[in-house]
Design a protein around this motif. Structure first.
Motif, short mmCIF file in Angstrom:
data_model
loop_
_atom_site.label_atom_id
_atom_site.label_comp_id
_atom_site.label_asym_id
_atom_site.label_seq_id
_atom_site.Cartn_x
_atom_site.Cartn_y
_atom_site.Cartn_z
N ALA A 57 1.03 -2.08 3.89
CA ALA A 57 0.04 -1.06 3.53
C ALA A 57 -1.08 -1.68 2.71
CB ALA A 57 0.72 0.05 2.72
N ASP A 58 -2.27 -1.13 2.88
CA ASP A 58 -3.41 -1.60 2.11
C ASP A 58 -4.52 -0.55 2.14
OD1 ASP A 58 -4.69 -3.36 0.44
OD2 ASP A 58 -5.56 -4.56 2.04
N SER A 72 -7.06 4.03 4.06
CA SER A 72 -5.68 3.61 3.79
C SER A 72 -4.97 3.38 5.11
CB SER A 72 -4.94 4.69 2.98
OG SER A 72 -5.61 4.96 1.77
N SER A 117 3.42 -3.63 0.01
CA SER A 117 2.05 -3.37 -0.41
C SER A 117 1.71 -4.26 -1.61
CB SER A 117 1.89 -1.89 -0.80
OG SER A 117 2.61 -1.62 -2.00
N TYR A 123 0.49 2.95 -5.07
CA TYR A 123 1.78 2.63 -4.46
C TYR A 123 2.93 2.66 -5.48
CZ TYR A 123 -1.23 0.98 -0.68
OH TYR A 123 -2.18 0.89 0.32
N ASN A 150 0.19 -10.33 1.28
CA ASN A 150 -0.01 -9.14 2.11
C ASN A 150 -1.08 -9.44 3.15
OD1 ASN A 150 0.64 -6.53 2.88
ND2 ASN A 150 -0.76 -5.55 1.44
#
Length: 207
Positions: A57-58, A72, A117, A123, A150
């Motif tokens: 996730a980022d 997102s 993440s 997060y 990541n």
């Protein structure tokens, strides 16, 4: 002479024919917060063997003509498919978690799943962590500011912005529409060398 996209770009780069892109740094990660940070559970070379085993996730910045917007993303590390996304005019947890919720709604596997993440406050927040607990998902986070931990999420962000989101949207509403179209093209039409020139959707649906 017929050449592939990657070879074409390598030729252009070799002959200095590529247009240099302007990179504007916009911070989207606030790791100085009071929330608990989880250890990096994929640091020792963990590689998924199937879809829905590891999600990365980022958050990335997407400027509009009227102000800021933020994208997102949740990407499946095995298939490279963007399984969840959201676009909003802020980076609050309530906005960021929509990408996670969207990905979970389309999840097919009941097997173990790691969510990886950075250490952003969104997060680490209780609101986001409660989603992990509810769905029994293992949480993994980078060590400090090392963006290479990541890298896949960062790369997918870059692909969307550098290959598809080339025109500045008017506002957040238009940004949402552009991101939706770009994600669909990326998932269903863009082949990856790492996937043996298959698309993310092809690889994801194969399981």
């Amino acid at each position: 002479m017929t050449v592939g996209r990657d070879y074409l770009f390598s030729l252009l780069k070799h002959h200095r024919l590529l247009v240099k892109t302007k990179r504007a740094y916009h911070r989207t990660t606030d790791s100085h917060h009071r929330f608990y940070c989880h250890p990096n559970r994929i640091k020792d070379g963990f590689k998924p063997e199937r879809p829905e085993e590891l999600w990365v996730a980022d958050i990335t910045y997407l400027p509009t003509q009227e102000g800021n917007s933020y994208v997102s993303l949740i990407t499946d590390a095995y298939s490279r498919k963007i399984v969840g996304y959201s676009v909003d005019d802020n980076m609050q947890t309530s906005a960021v978690k929509q990408a996670f919720i969207g990905a979970l709604r389309k999840r097919r596997s009941k097997g173990s799943l790691i969510h990886h993440s950075d250490r952003g406050s969104q997060y680490c927040s209780k609101e986001y962590q409660d989603i992990h607990a509810k769905h029994k998902i293992v949480c993994s986070m980078t060590d400090g500011y090392d963006c290479y931990q990541n890298a896949l999420a960062e790369r997918v962000n870059g692909i969307l912005k550098m290959e598809y989101l080339l025109r500045k949207p008017k506002d957040v509403a238009q940004a949402r529409k552009m991101v939706a179209e770009s994600v669909e093209i990326y998932n269903q039409m863009r082949p990856h060398t790492a996937l043996k020139y298959k698309t993310p959707d092809e690889v994801h649906r194969a399981f």
